[in-house]
Write an enzyme that holds these catalytic residues in place. Structure first.
Site, mmCIF file in Angstrom:
data_model
loop_
_atom_site.group_PDB
_atom_site.id
_atom_site.type_symbol
_atom_site.label_atom_id
_atom_site.label_comp_id
_atom_site.label_asym_id
_atom_site.label_seq_id
_atom_site.Cartn_x
_atom_site.Cartn_y
_atom_site.Cartn_z
ATOM 1 N N GLU A 120 0.766 4.117 2.409
ATOM 2 C CA GLU A 120 1.667 4.257 3.238
ATOM 3 C C GLU A 120 2.491 3.578 3.150
ATOM 4 O O GLU A 120 3.564 3.737 3.994
ATOM 5 C CB GLU A 120 0.586 4.210 4.424
ATOM 6 C CG GLU A 120 -0.782 4.815 4.070
ATOM 7 C CD GLU A 120 -2.085 3.963 3.324
ATOM 8 O OE1 GLU A 120 -1.742 3.457 2.033
ATOM 9 O OE2 GLU A 120 -3.093 3.919 3.927
ATOM 10 N N CYS A 159 -2.146 -0.685 7.195
ATOM 11 C CA CYS A 159 -1.725 0.522 7.537
ATOM 12 C C CYS A 159 -1.243 1.686 8.365
ATOM 13 O O CYS A 159 -0.493 1.866 8.982
ATOM 14 C CB CYS A 159 -1.990 1.684 6.207
ATOM 15 S SG CYS A 159 -1.495 0.427 4.600
ATOM 16 N N CYS A 170 -5.847 2.133 6.097
ATOM 17 C CA CYS A 170 -6.685 0.705 6.410
ATOM 18 C C CYS A 170 -6.390 -0.111 7.858
ATOM 19 O O CYS A 170 -5.322 1.263 8.110
ATOM 20 C CB CYS A 170 -6.834 -0.529 5.177
ATOM 21 S SG CYS A 170 -5.219 -0.832 5.382
ATOM 22 N N HIS A 203 0.978 -0.941 -0.005
ATOM 23 C CA HIS A 203 -0.253 -0.246 -0.091
ATOM 24 C C HIS A 203 0.654 1.138 -0.178
ATOM 25 O O HIS A 203 1.419 1.554 0.453
ATOM 26 C CB HIS A 203 -0.800 0.240 1.179
ATOM 27 C CG HIS A 203 -2.347 -1.313 1.265
ATOM 28 N ND1 HIS A 203 -3.608 -1.195 2.098
ATOM 29 C CD2 HIS A 203 -2.055 -1.818 0.531
ATOM 30 C CE1 HIS A 203 -3.926 -2.132 1.489
ATOM 31 N NE2 HIS A 203 -3.403 -2.697 0.794
#
EC number: 3.5.4.33
Length: 169
Positions: free
Chosen positions: A58, A89, A86, A56
């Site tokens: 992040e 993260c 999410c 992801h």
């Protein structure tokens, strides 16, 4: 003393990274980690490209920031991301000791900074993260909405093409 940039400025930087993800046919989410008015880490979604469910935006930005600081603790840093993080993260944000999270679009299906669940301010968590939401929300939301609209059209077109091939055979 150098000029301090605004949250909007840094979110524009995150949006540029989200556009990189979109160019790779990834969900357009981008992130930058800022410390002392400098980007120390950047990332964009690369789960498909890297065949990695943890890639992801992040996570990629936090990883780069940790390497640049030679420390997994990013005390005093701010993470700017175009979409609410999410749960995975959010956990990484807590473990990295990010001081502040700034995000653009809320994610009511999986957002872990207050929209779906609030892990970052969960009672008893060992690190508190300051949260600012809705920064350049319209631009962040539009980028995502347009991406998914195009993707649905592409899938629809593929189905039509497959159906016409079946009819011709």
């Amino acid at each position: 003393m150098s000029e301090l940039y605004s949250d909007e400025y840094w979110m524009e930087q995150a949006l540029e990274r989200a556009k990189r993800a979109e160019q790779q046919n990834e969900i357009p989410v981008g992130a930058v980690v800022v410390l002392n008015n400098q980007i120390i880490g950047e990332g964009w979604n690369q789960t498909i490209t890297l065949h990695n469910p943890t890639a992801h935006a992040e996570i990629m930005a936090l990883e780069e920031a940790g390497l640049s600081q030679q420390n997994y603790r990013l005390v005093g840093a701010t993470l700017y991301v175009t979409l609410e993080p999410c749960m995975m993260c959010a956990g990484a944000i807590i473990h990295s000791r990010i001081e502040r999270l700034v995000y653009g679009a809320s994610d009511f299906k999986t957002g872990a900074a207050g929209s779906f669940i609030d892990l970052l301010r969960y009672p008893g968590i060992n690190h508190c993260v300051q949260i600012s939401s809705g920064v350049l929300q319209e631009q962040c939301s539009s980028l995502l909405s347009e991406f998914f609209r195009r993707r649905r059209q592409e899938i629809k077109q593929q189905k039509k093409s497959q159906e016409s091939l079946l009819v011709e055979s």
